[in-house]
Design a protein around this motif. Structure first.
Motif, short mmCIF file in Angstrom:
data_model
loop_
_atom_site.label_atom_id
_atom_site.label_comp_id
_atom_site.label_asym_id
_atom_site.label_seq_id
_atom_site.Cartn_x
_atom_site.Cartn_y
_atom_site.Cartn_z
N ARG A 219 82.77 -2.60 -38.65
CA ARG A 219 81.98 -1.56 -38.00
C ARG A 219 82.89 -0.42 -37.54
N MET B 174 73.77 -9.37 -31.53
CA MET B 174 74.01 -9.47 -32.97
C MET B 174 74.83 -10.73 -33.20
N SER C 185 67.90 -3.61 -38.69
CA SER C 185 68.83 -3.76 -37.56
C SER C 185 70.27 -3.73 -38.04
N ALA D 32 76.63 0.37 -29.03
CA ALA D 32 75.83 -0.85 -29.10
C ALA D 32 74.49 -0.68 -28.41
N TYR E 285 73.04 -1.12 -36.98
CA TYR E 285 74.21 -1.68 -36.31
C TYR E 285 75.51 -1.10 -36.89
N THR F 5 71.32 0.55 -30.50
CA THR F 5 70.79 -0.17 -31.66
C THR F 5 69.33 -0.58 -31.45
#
Lengths: 278, 194
Positions: free
Chosen positions: B135, B118, B45, B55, B49, B58
């Motif tokens: 990110r 998350m 994950s 988003a 991610y 994911t």
């Protein structure tokens, strides 16, 4: 690799191994410290990404979805067996292809060649599965004739081919019945003629003798009007009262006159010289 | 943010019964595979991610990774490479396919929302901000550079394993990492993140 790149690589390695921290690396390479610092801090910063983790709700949702999908796409219990089956089927296909190719190729084989035994085996198999074995035997006999003609100049192969031909003709003769008699005999006669024209004389066999069991037989009428013959008694012979006759052989008396051969008179031929011609 | 010390190379605790679970899963035991999922779902994950900017994708991609693994488990040979490396390979290919087939990708500004699921060890705003910034920053790198950095610093894999996953030479992977770090450090200085 430049001096800076070497320093960067070494520092990254030491950070990764935990041998030193960023400050220690910078002190080790003061000349490149200004360039190295943001890069090393970035690499350290990236490791904070490990702190991100999905929530329990996220994991549970994905798990539920996955379990549903696993039930929808079940794995075959014996995955290796499936692979084995695929391999076996593949090998079988290859084997059958080779068998078919070899069999086709073998049909042209002559006695003495490697594929001749394969040819005979395929003919036997053909005969077994056929609904008309006599028809197959006639074809096989034609093949043997062709082989005989082809190998007539090679004594060893010729005898082998002849034996095979005689074998199939014997089999054909044993298969003769009222319906196929004319066909079989016609074919065999034609083959003898063909061989004869090719200079091949078959050994004398009883090929013209038809087995008596296959002769048409007379069957008694079920409603016979003929008068039955009287049953005769078997004559009784008394072996004790046989006449005492002993056969004798009379030798004729030898003649007293012994033939002699008189030698012809010895006459010596003489040559007479004719008188000279005047 | 100031980061002056870093963790040592990340090592997952070995899953003692991993080989046995894989064997059972190969035989069709979904419960055994579910245990493998529990062991590796966090790492997979996390990788996804940081690799995808959207988003919403994911969760879908994570489930696809494990479903692909379930369907193709016969291809994995125990002992040739770690199971997690095989999962990363599947994840990498799925992400590449995801971007290849995605025609209407969202603009970066709309895609930076941190997924609510998350969560962080602590709910400090700074941590959330840092991870989201990281990110975003990674999206400025090429696909290969992203993978080389994520697998190295976030997944904690050694370079030889990364090279196998990326199907590249180890030296190439090192070069990708150094260039990516230089690019990323410039971006982060501009953003005053380091």
């Amino acid at each position: 690799m430049t001096e800076f790149e070497k320093a960067l690589q070494e520092c990254l390695y030491n950070l990764e191994q935990g041998d030193s921290n960023v400050d220690e690396c910078l002190r080790r390479y003061p000349k490149h410290a200004r360039q190295l610092e943001p890069i090393l801090l970035t690499s350290a910063y990236l490791q904070r990404g490990r702190e991100a983790r999905p929530s329990d709700a996220f994991k549970a949702r994905v798990r539920t979805k996955l379990v549903k999908q696993m039930y929808a796409h079940p794995r075959k219990p014996a995955g290796s067996n499936f692979m084995f089956m695929r391999l076996a089927v593949g090998l079988a296909v290859v084997f059958l292809a080779l068998l078919a190719t070899g069999t086709v190729y073998a049909q042209g084989a002559l006695p003495g060649t490697a594929f001749y035994a394969w040819k005979l085996a395929s003919e036997n198999a053909w005969r077994v599965v056929s609904s008309d074995p006599v028809g197959i035997d006639l074809v096989i006999a034609e093949r043997r004739v062709d082989e005989l003609i082809a190998v007539r100049d090679e004594p060893t192969l010729y005898s082998q081919a002849l034996e095979a031909y005689l074998k199939v003709t014997e089999r054909l003769k044993s298969e003769i019945d009222t319906q196929n008699k004319a066909q079989i005999l016609t074919v065999l006669d034609a083959q003898v003629e063909e061989l004869h024209q090719s200079g091949i004389v078959l050994p004398q066999t009883d090929q013209d003798v038809i087995p008596p069991s296959d002769e048409p037989t007379l069957t008694p009428l079920s409603t016979s009007t003929a008068t039955p013959l009287p049953v005769l008694e078997t004559p009784q012979v008394d072996l004790t009262n046989l006449p005492q006759i002993v056969p004798t052989i009379q030798v004729p008396p030898e003649p007293d006159i012994i033939p002699t051969i008189q030698a012809p008179p010895k006459i010596i031929p003489t040559l007479e010289i004719p008188p000279p011609i005047p | 943010m100031t980061v002056r010390s870093i963790q040592t190379a990340y090592k997952d605790p070995p899953l003692l019964e991993e080989a046995q679970l894989i064997d059972e899963a190969k035989s069709g035991d979904s419960q055994a595979f579910a245990k493998l999922y529990d062991a590796y779902v966090e790492r997979v994950s996390r990788y996804i991610y940081f690799r995808v900017s959207e988003a919403i994708d994911t969760e879908d991609l994570v489930s696809q990774v494990f479903l692909k693994a379930w369907e193709n488990l016969d291809r994995y040979k125990i002992g040739t490479s770690p199971f997690i490396a095989w999962l990363y390979t599947i994840a990498r290919n799925l992400v590449i396919d995801h971007y290849r087939t995605k025609k209407d990708s969202l603009p970066l500004e709309e895609a930076i929302a941190l997924p609510s699921d998350m969560e962080m060890p602590d709910e400090e705003a700074q941590t959330r901000f840092d991870l989201q910034a990281m990110r975003d920053a990674l999206q400025f790198l090429t696909s290969d550079q992203q993978q080389a950095l994520i697998l190295k610093y976030i997944a904690g894999l050694p370079n030889d394993s990364i090279a196998k996953i990326m199907n590249k030479q180890e030296g190439t992977v090192r070069g990708l990492q150094m260039r990516a770090l230089q690019t990323l450090s410039k971006y982060m200085r501009e953003k005053e993140l380091v």
